[in-house]
Write a protein that holds these residues in place. Structure first.
Motif, PDB file in Angstrom:
ATOM      1  N   LYS A  50       0.808  -1.227   0.000  1.00 16.44           N
ATOM      2  CA  LYS A  50       0.000   0.000   0.000  1.00 16.44           C
ATOM      3  C   LYS A  50       0.834   1.266   0.000  1.00 16.44           C
ATOM      4  N   ARG A  52       1.805   2.279   2.874  1.00 20.47           N
ATOM      5  CA  ARG A  52       1.119   2.852   4.051  1.00 20.47           C
ATOM      6  C   ARG A  52       2.147   3.272   5.092  1.00 20.47           C
ATOM      7  N   SER A 137      -8.046  -0.884   4.034  1.00 17.06           N
ATOM      8  CA  SER A 137      -8.710  -0.848   2.731  1.00 17.06           C
ATOM      9  C   SER A 137      -7.706  -1.216   1.631  1.00 17.06           C
ATOM     10  N   ASN A 139      -6.533  -0.268  -1.185  1.00 13.45           N
ATOM     11  CA  ASN A 139      -6.099   0.748  -2.146  1.00 13.45           C
ATOM     12  C   ASN A 139      -4.655   1.118  -1.827  1.00 13.45           C
ATOM     13  N   SER A 145     -10.747   4.567  -1.351  1.00  6.52           N
ATOM     14  CA  SER A 145     -10.920   3.150  -1.014  1.00  6.52           C
ATOM     15  C   SER A 145     -11.674   2.439  -2.136  1.00  6.52           C
ATOM     16  N   HIS A 236      -6.760  11.365   2.607  1.00  6.66           N
ATOM     17  CA  HIS A 236      -7.362  10.092   2.232  1.00  6.66           C
ATOM     18  C   HIS A 236      -8.314  10.320   1.096  1.00  6.66           C
TER      19      HIS A 236
HETATM   20 MG    MG Z   1      -7.853   3.038   4.230  1.00 11.07          MG
END
Ligand code: MG
Ligand code: AMP
Length: 335
Positions: A50, A52, A137, A139, A145, A236
């Motif tokens: 991700k 992330r 999520s 994405n 998302s 986001h």
């Molecule tokens: Mg998310």
């Protein structure tokens, strides 16, 4: 709730999960990117795929209150009550974590977010894999998302096995509720509302002060305390196209705003509203739920079709159930 076809076998995916493979699956909120919550390497792969930030913790998905008990130190009476009222469903509950819960899952926090999804695919996956699934999520970080399998494919191509499950029922992420300290706080609004929770617990809960969660629609509120939900500080849900509120004069006369309609407009920058051919208007009747279900798909479509702006008709009075939709729109706008 979407029914799984009886001939879809999930045992192959359950085995992949047990072997540390990351897989994408539908839930009633959005598609998730899941890994065995007890496997640090597999969870690390989620962050890597991700992009992330490592300080943004994951929600752990379970298929029973008992399994939640393997993650949280204690399931308080209030937590039990909420599980009875809203599980399976779009409510993630944050509780003090057991020491065994991996730091990578909770981003080093002493708490863990737990949710039981209301969808047969993840419920059966967890059952067959015999373990909880940590899943954000599905994405890449910063993208809207995914609410359809195709969105997951847009972001991850063939890197991730995807269990197809059609369109998600709600289309926005779950409510996140922090029960680890008082006052209890909704860190992210979702389909389960602040009032739903207050009615179940017979006590007031507060809404986090992060911009984008105020109910006024009248501009950002200042945060009065440090963010308790690390994820909420990141941008986001936004497409590449600029998202903004629609101006009053942008709808032509036959499309004047009417009760029970909500318009979303795609256009190229500096377009002249609906008279511009490079412009597309989407009208929602039955409105908020329908728009919530559709919002991320529209954001992604705007980018795919080369639109530079998404304009959304402002709503000033709205039911509490639309709070999550307003929150996501405001986040996409950067409001
Ligand atoms: Mg998310
Ligand atoms: P996602 O799974 O991508 O929808 O994001 C999960 C959300 O839950 C993020 O906003 C996280 O910051 C939040 N979250 C998960 N675990 C915790 C926790 N232990 N404490 C506070 N927020 C959490």
């Amino acid at each position: 709730m979407i029914e799984t076809k009886p001939d879809i076998s999930l045992s192959k995916y359950a085995e992949q999960l047990r072997n540390g493979i990351v897989i994408a699956f539908p839930t009633e909120t959005v598609y998730g990117l899941g890994a065995d919550a007890w496997n640090a390497d597999a969870v690390a792969r989620i962050f890597e795929l991700k992009g992330r930030p490592p300080d943004n913790p994951l929600i752990v998905h379970v298929n029973s209150a008992e399994m939640a008990g393997t993650l949280a130190v204690e399931i308080s009476d209030d937590a039990k009550r909420l599980m009875e009222c809203f599980w399976p469903g779009p409510l993630a509950i944050i509780l003090p974590k057991r020491p065994e819960v991996l730091d990578i899952v909770t981003a080093g926090l002493p708490t863990v977010a737990i949710r039981m999804p209301d969808h047969p695919i993840p419920l059966r996956l967890i059952e067959e894999a015999g373990r909880p699934i940590a899943a954000p999520s599905a994405n890449t970080s910063g993208r809207p998302s995914p609410t359809r399998a195709e969105h997951v494919r847009q972001d991850f191509g063939l890197d991730v096995p995807i269990i197809e499950g059609g369109s998600c029922q709600y289309g926005l992420e779950s409510t996140v509720l922090d029960l680890s300290e008082r006052p209890y706080t909704v860190l992210r609004p979702g389909h389960v509302t602040q009032s739903d929770i207050e009615e179940a617990l017979l006590q007031p809960v507060r809404m986090t002060d992060m911009p984008g969660t105020s109910g006024t629609g009248a501009g950002p509120r200042e945060a009065t305390s440090p963010p308790r939900s690390p994820g909420m500080k990141y941008t986001h849900y936004a497409p590449d196209a600029r998202v903004r509120w629609m101006r009053h004069d942008e709808l032509p006369v036959p499309l004047q705003p009417a009760k029970n309609t909500l318009y979303l407009l795609h256009q190229v920058r500096n377009g002249n509203g609906p008279s511009n051919p490079a412009c597309k208007i989407i009208r929602y009747d039955g409105i908020y739920e329908e728009m919530a279900r559709d919002l991320y798909d529209r954001f992604r479509m705007a980018d795919l079709q080369g639109f530079e702006e998404v304009a959304i008709e402002p709503f000033s009075t709205y039911p509490e159930s639309a709070e999550a939709l307003l929150n996501r729109i405001r986040k996409a706008i950067g409001d």
